[in-house]
Design a protein around this motif. Sequence first.
Motif, short mmCIF file in Angstrom:
data_model
loop_
_atom_site.label_atom_id
_atom_site.label_comp_id
_atom_site.label_asym_id
_atom_site.label_seq_id
_atom_site.Cartn_x
_atom_site.Cartn_y
_atom_site.Cartn_z
N ALA A 67 4.07 8.93 0.80
CA ALA A 67 2.96 7.97 0.86
C ALA A 67 3.07 7.10 2.12
N LEU A 68 4.28 6.61 2.42
CA LEU A 68 4.47 5.75 3.59
C LEU A 68 4.16 6.49 4.89
N LYS A 69 4.57 7.74 4.95
CA LYS A 69 4.34 8.52 6.18
C LYS A 69 2.85 8.66 6.47
N ILE A 70 2.06 8.95 5.42
CA ILE A 70 0.61 9.09 5.63
C ILE A 70 -0.02 7.73 5.91
N ALA A 71 0.42 6.70 5.16
CA ALA A 71 -0.16 5.36 5.32
C ALA A 71 0.05 4.83 6.74
N GLU A 72 1.24 5.05 7.30
CA GLU A 72 1.52 4.58 8.65
C GLU A 72 0.71 5.36 9.69
N ILE A 74 -2.27 6.57 9.34
CA ILE A 74 -3.71 6.23 9.33
C ILE A 74 -3.92 4.71 9.37
N GLY A 75 -2.82 3.93 9.45
CA GLY A 75 -2.93 2.48 9.50
C GLY A 75 -3.39 1.85 8.20
N TYR A 76 -3.00 2.44 7.09
CA TYR A 76 -3.40 1.95 5.77
C TYR A 76 -2.36 0.92 5.30
N MET A 81 1.99 -1.77 1.49
CA MET A 81 2.42 -2.86 0.61
C MET A 81 2.67 -2.34 -0.83
N ASP A 82 1.76 -1.49 -1.31
CA ASP A 82 1.92 -0.93 -2.65
C ASP A 82 3.20 -0.09 -2.74
#
Length: 752
Positions: A67-72, A74-76, A81-82
């Motif tokens: 999750a963190l890899k994708i979030a970073e 795309i700048g999510y 935080m979640d």
Amino acid sequence: MKKFLYLFITFSFSLPFYGQNRQVIDSLLQITESDITDQERVDAYIKIAFEHVGSDSTGANFYITKALKIAESIGYSEGRMDAFYVQGRSALLSGDYSASKKYLTQLLSGSLELNYKKGIANAHYGNAWLNYYQGKYDESIENHLKSLEIRNTLGDKIDISDCLRGIGITYKLLGEFDRALDYLNKSLDIEIEINNQGGIATSLNHIGIINSLRGDYSKAMDIYFRALVIEQELDDKSGLAYTFQNMGVIYDLQEDYTKALDYYNRSLSLREEIGERRGVAQIINNMGIVYHALADYEKALEYYQKALDIKESLGDKRGVADGNLNVGKLLDDQGRFDDAIAYKKKALRISNQISSDWGKVGALISLGRSYKDLKRYGEAKSYLLEGIRLATEVKLIESVREGARLLALVEKKLGHFEDAYEAQILFQEMSDSISNVETTKRITLLEAQFEFQKERDSVQFANEKERLLLDQRIKEQRTTQLTGLIIVVVLIVVILVMSRYYRLKTDSNKRLSVLNNEIQSRNESLSALNEEKNNLISVVAHDLQNPLSGIIGAVDLLDNKELEEDQKKLMGLIKISSSRMLKMITDILNVEAIEKSAESMNIESYNLSEAVTAVCDSFSKQADAKQISINASIASDIQALVDERYAVQIIENLVSNAIKFSPEGKQVEVKLSADSGKATLVVSDEGPGLNDADKAKLFQRFQRLSAKPTGNESSTGLGLSIVKQLVEKMGGAVRCESELGKGASFFVEFSI
């Protein structure tokens, strides 16, 4: 004191574990493989990770990393935080408090920068539980309230309920039960409103715990069964493990150690399966307490140490305090009082550090016991008074009771007889509030209802299958319907012919109905009067128990060495008379209780041979006092279908009567055999025997026979009445054979 410590250790673990919901995980994984946006994929991975929290930290970290890899990429930022929140919760339940603090700090600072309200609320909520496990209860409540304030504005009712429940759990640990119930009931109302079954079960469990801590075991067990039904429907292994643990506590408090261990083993198996280390430590500790109560000190110490090792590895201060207190109590029982005091003072020191009133009470009263055993009565009194004071403040009835019992003994040794008497009265009052005869009946009935519900559900499933088969058969046999129709027509003709006959009987039936109604009304009036009479007898008898117990307790506290001979004789007469009266009252209450006990009897296969042997051994001293020999002929390993408690009471009544009505130097014969599907117990004496008039009223209540006890023993005329009622309620039969001057033989038969 053992019961209080037991409750403290069991109920100190309050944060619900999470268990994997395989259906939810599989559904979410399918979503991640479908055509969705990267942001939606991040949210799905975070939810999958959350399902692994508490049961599989490796799995949780794996999906969080994705999750963190994708979030970073795309700048999510909200997704990041979640993810920090899930990492903080996972580290907390793994016992890594420093890592949990790091992730929650990142969550709070990042959410404040983004003005991400959900993240801020989650950070406060995570810190609330982190403070809780570190023994910082005031800070925990403060964090919960901050989270609740934000969550109320966001309107997520599940999150709001979690905060309310968390506050209630913390107040429960602090001993503020009224405030705890207020928050827990608010949480329960929300869960019911949104039909969140898992949340309902969790809130019910904590409400049940508070009822148990207050001594209302039947209400607590009722609540646990409600939770258990929900958790079984959800296949919630973590919830089931927690409820089984709480139910085991109730059975341990009832000293039914077999059932307690059974429920603990169910809980342990589930927690080992899903990897709940805290839960495993808790159950192992509780099992150690059971073996301690059974005086298996080696096994108890082994279990205590296993639990303590896990809690130390998790940095659980409360658990470490509990473990030290357990070891101290074990050393007490082995006579190593100085070593015991060292462990108990360590437990008290840790409890003071984390502001745990429960821990303080347990250590204070247990230290009082150690100093009493060392005959250092001044120090013992100081610890006991402080322990009783604090236990009274937080309404821990069992602890007040144990402290009062020990204080009465200490005051007597100090020569403070008036203070000793006051402590004895306090002990009796606490005992009366705990010892409710209906509690055991209620628990047994609830368990039977639960098993019946499961049985009924399985039968309904089987009936559904049968219905489908029947439908198929009906389709295949439609050709037979015509024949059935013809038969119906013939029956209609017959009915028309007979209707004239029945009309002639209508008037007489109406008159008979009026007469029957009148008879029924009179019977109901008589039944109500009889019930009122029984209730009056029961209330009067029960209210006489306390003053008699006080008299007996006061006599026991007096030091006979300081009395003159005439005074000693008078004190002995007071004690004998009071004890006889208390026995009569107990018999009266037993009769009333037996009339209502049919539904709560637990009929199962029981080794009658062992029971008869044990009873004969227990009456050997009474028989020796009259130079009477008990000759037992007992076949080995006879299993009968009886209720264990009442079967022993029947045997004791018959053997006691045989000794009571036998002259000195005579013999009592006890035989147990089995034949033709029946177990037969025969108890014979060489007493005066019975005439025909005595035989006619032998098993009736309050009947005084012409034959009298040979050693001036008391007799209420209730013993054989109780025997007959108990035997018949268990499906057995009892009879007596006797000739005047040739003794009497009582025969009891049970099914094998």
